[in-house]
Design an enzyme around this catalytic site. Structure first.
Site, PDB file in Angstrom:
ATOM      1  N   GLU A 228      30.433  76.736 -45.260  1.00 36.02           N
ATOM      2  CA  GLU A 228      31.501  77.657 -44.832  1.00 36.02           C
ATOM      3  C   GLU A 228      31.932  78.380 -46.091  1.00 36.02           C
ATOM      4  OE1 GLU A 228      34.766  79.397 -44.817  1.00 36.02           O
ATOM      5  OE2 GLU A 228      35.730  77.447 -44.509  1.00 36.02           O
ATOM      6  N   CYS A 262      39.888  81.873 -46.522  1.00 37.63           N
ATOM      7  CA  CYS A 262      38.672  82.593 -46.129  1.00 37.63           C
ATOM      8  C   CYS A 262      38.881  83.362 -44.833  1.00 37.63           C
ATOM      9  CB  CYS A 262      37.513  81.610 -45.967  1.00 37.63           C
ATOM     10  SG  CYS A 262      36.998  80.857 -47.514  1.00 37.63           S
TER      11      CYS A 262
END
Length: 456
Positions: A228, A262
């Site tokens: 990720e 993010c």
């Protein structure tokens, strides 16, 4: 990078830690492998019972754990406490659901009993970032350990106290020793751990560069990996959207965790009919936020994680403005102690500028003007990243096109992107591969074994 706690609100170094020696690291990996042989046979009901107890401890100790996170990464105290409670929610979710998610799956084959059985792999290395020092870890640990794996945590070097606190709370919740361990090691040791035959898989949340390195190391060893990575999430606003709601959510999403997430909305792509009004309101709302001590309940935005983070973000903003962008508000780092950067809005983003191609990891919103729906989709996809995104329109036909054509792992309609245990999480393109949470969580680090019993 030294393993140390540095208070981002002051810049003061509070505590340092010695890295593990080669012998100590080897002993911890061996302990994890040994613990796995016993943990995999612990009944699922007992594992669930332990996770429910762990969840209660997290809830009971949320303020104490939250203070550690605030001191180490500068996140506001309220958000740090909320993060710990979110970890408790994740533990309960997998305690309640993982057993069903991992149940044998039967297949219809004439004359035989055939099924898929999910079996744990063994010790899993988790390379985790500092920005959500608890949630990122529990997002991996709850499903992976409920599946019968053991965990080895290589946390970011600026959150050693959070890392040690996580191991400690597992032990105090009654988990067997070495089922979950923290490894105080530098990044240079990661490939060595991945290469160890006793470690069976790796998951990383972090930068694109770190992801490439971990993926290469795991691929060389033919081991399961999940990545990720970064994101530059689009936030698309079309004329039918309620601007009050869109602006309010834009500010919340962009400044979540002091803008260091993010899945923060980062690229605001606004239809030309409402672009001027949206940009004006966004600039005013960002300028009105209170920047200051993260322990103060009145603070909206605390410091960035480090002095280097401020320098990098400031340079990206300056270079984008120099390339022709309009500075709507902000843009000047704080001059006092601590690592502060003001909420900032940029508009008229030039092609090829940092705001166009790079992830801006801090409270900086970049606004694009889209001529129509096709142009909005083009701009949204004009990024190497594809983690999440959100779209704001009440037109169902527009919603369907945006959902279908925007290239991301997650897309939210009239809601900003977030993570929650019930929903799969992960990205596309340079934002990584694999999925976490929901049913993907427990099934990621398992061997899906086919079992065929003839005549069964």
């Amino acid at each position: 990078m030294a393993i140390a706690t540095i208070d981002p609100s002051t810049g003061d170094q509070l505590k340092t830690f010695d890295a593990l020696t080669a012998e100590q690291l080897d002993a911890k990996i061996m302990a994890s492998a040994t613990a796995f042989r016993h943990w995999r046979d612990v009944p699922a009901e007992r594992r669930a019972e332990l996770f429910r107890g762990l969840a209660q401890r997290l809830d009971d100790e949320a303020e104490e754990l939250g203070r550690i996170a605030t001191r180490e990464v500068g996140k506001t105290f309220g958000s740090a406490v909320a993060e710990v409670h979110k970890c408790a929610k994740g533990c309960r979710y997998y305690a309640d659901n993982a057993q069903a998610m991992l149940a044998d799956v039967p297949h219809e084959v004439e004359g035989a009993r055939v099924l898929t059985r999910y079996e744990p792999l063994g010790p899993v290395l988790a390379v985790m970032p500092w920005n959500f020092p608890y949630w990122q870890v529990f997002r991996f640990a709850a499903p992976a350990l409920m599946a019968g794996n053991t965990g080895l945590l290589k946390h970011a070097s600026n959150v050693p106290q959070c890392a040690l606190a996580i191991e400690d709370v597992f032990l105090r919740a009654g988990f067997p020793e070495n089922v979950f361990q923290t490894l105080l090691i530098g990044s240079s040791e990661i490939e060595k751990v991945i290469s160890d035959d006793r470690v069976r898989a790796v998951t990383l949340t972090g930068s694109e560069a770190a992801g490439r390195a971990v993926a290469a190391a795991a691929g060389k060893q033919i081991k399961t990996s999940v990545l990720e990575l970064g994101g530059s999430d689009p936030f698309v606003v079309l004329p039918s959207a309620d601007l009050d709601t869109a602006v309010r959510n834009a500010v919340t999403s962009r400044t979540l965790n002091n803008g260091q997430s993010c899945i923060n909305a980062k690229r605001f792509i606004v239809h030309t009919d409402v672009a001027d009004e949206f940009t004006r309101r966004l600039g005013e709302a960002m300028a009105a936020l209170t920047v200051g001590d993260p322990m103060d309940e009145n603070t909206d935005v605390g410091p960035l994680s480090s002095g280097d983070a401020v320098k990098t973000l400031d340079q990206q903003v300056r270079d984008t403005v120099a390339a022709g962008a309009t500075l709507v508000t902000g843009g000047e780092p704080g001059s006092g102690p601590g690592f502060y950067y003001p909420p900032t809005v940029l508009a008229d983003i030039p092609d090829g500028s940092p705001a166009h191609r790079e992830e801006l990891f801090g409270p900086v919103a970049s606004v694009w003007r889209a001529q129509d729906l096709d142009d909005a989709i083009r701009i949204a996809n004009d990024s190497p990243f594809g983690l999440g995104g959100s779209v704001w329109t009440t037109d169902e036909a527009e919603q369907e096109r945006l959902v279908r054509e925007i290239e991301t792992g997650m897309i939210y309609v009239n809601r900003f992107t977030e993570s929650t245990p019930e929903v799969p999480f992960g990205g596309a393109k340079n934002s990584g591969y694999g999925r976490e949470l929901a049913g993907f969580g427990p099934r990621t680090f398992v061997n899906a074994k086919t079992v065929w019993i003839e005549g069964g």
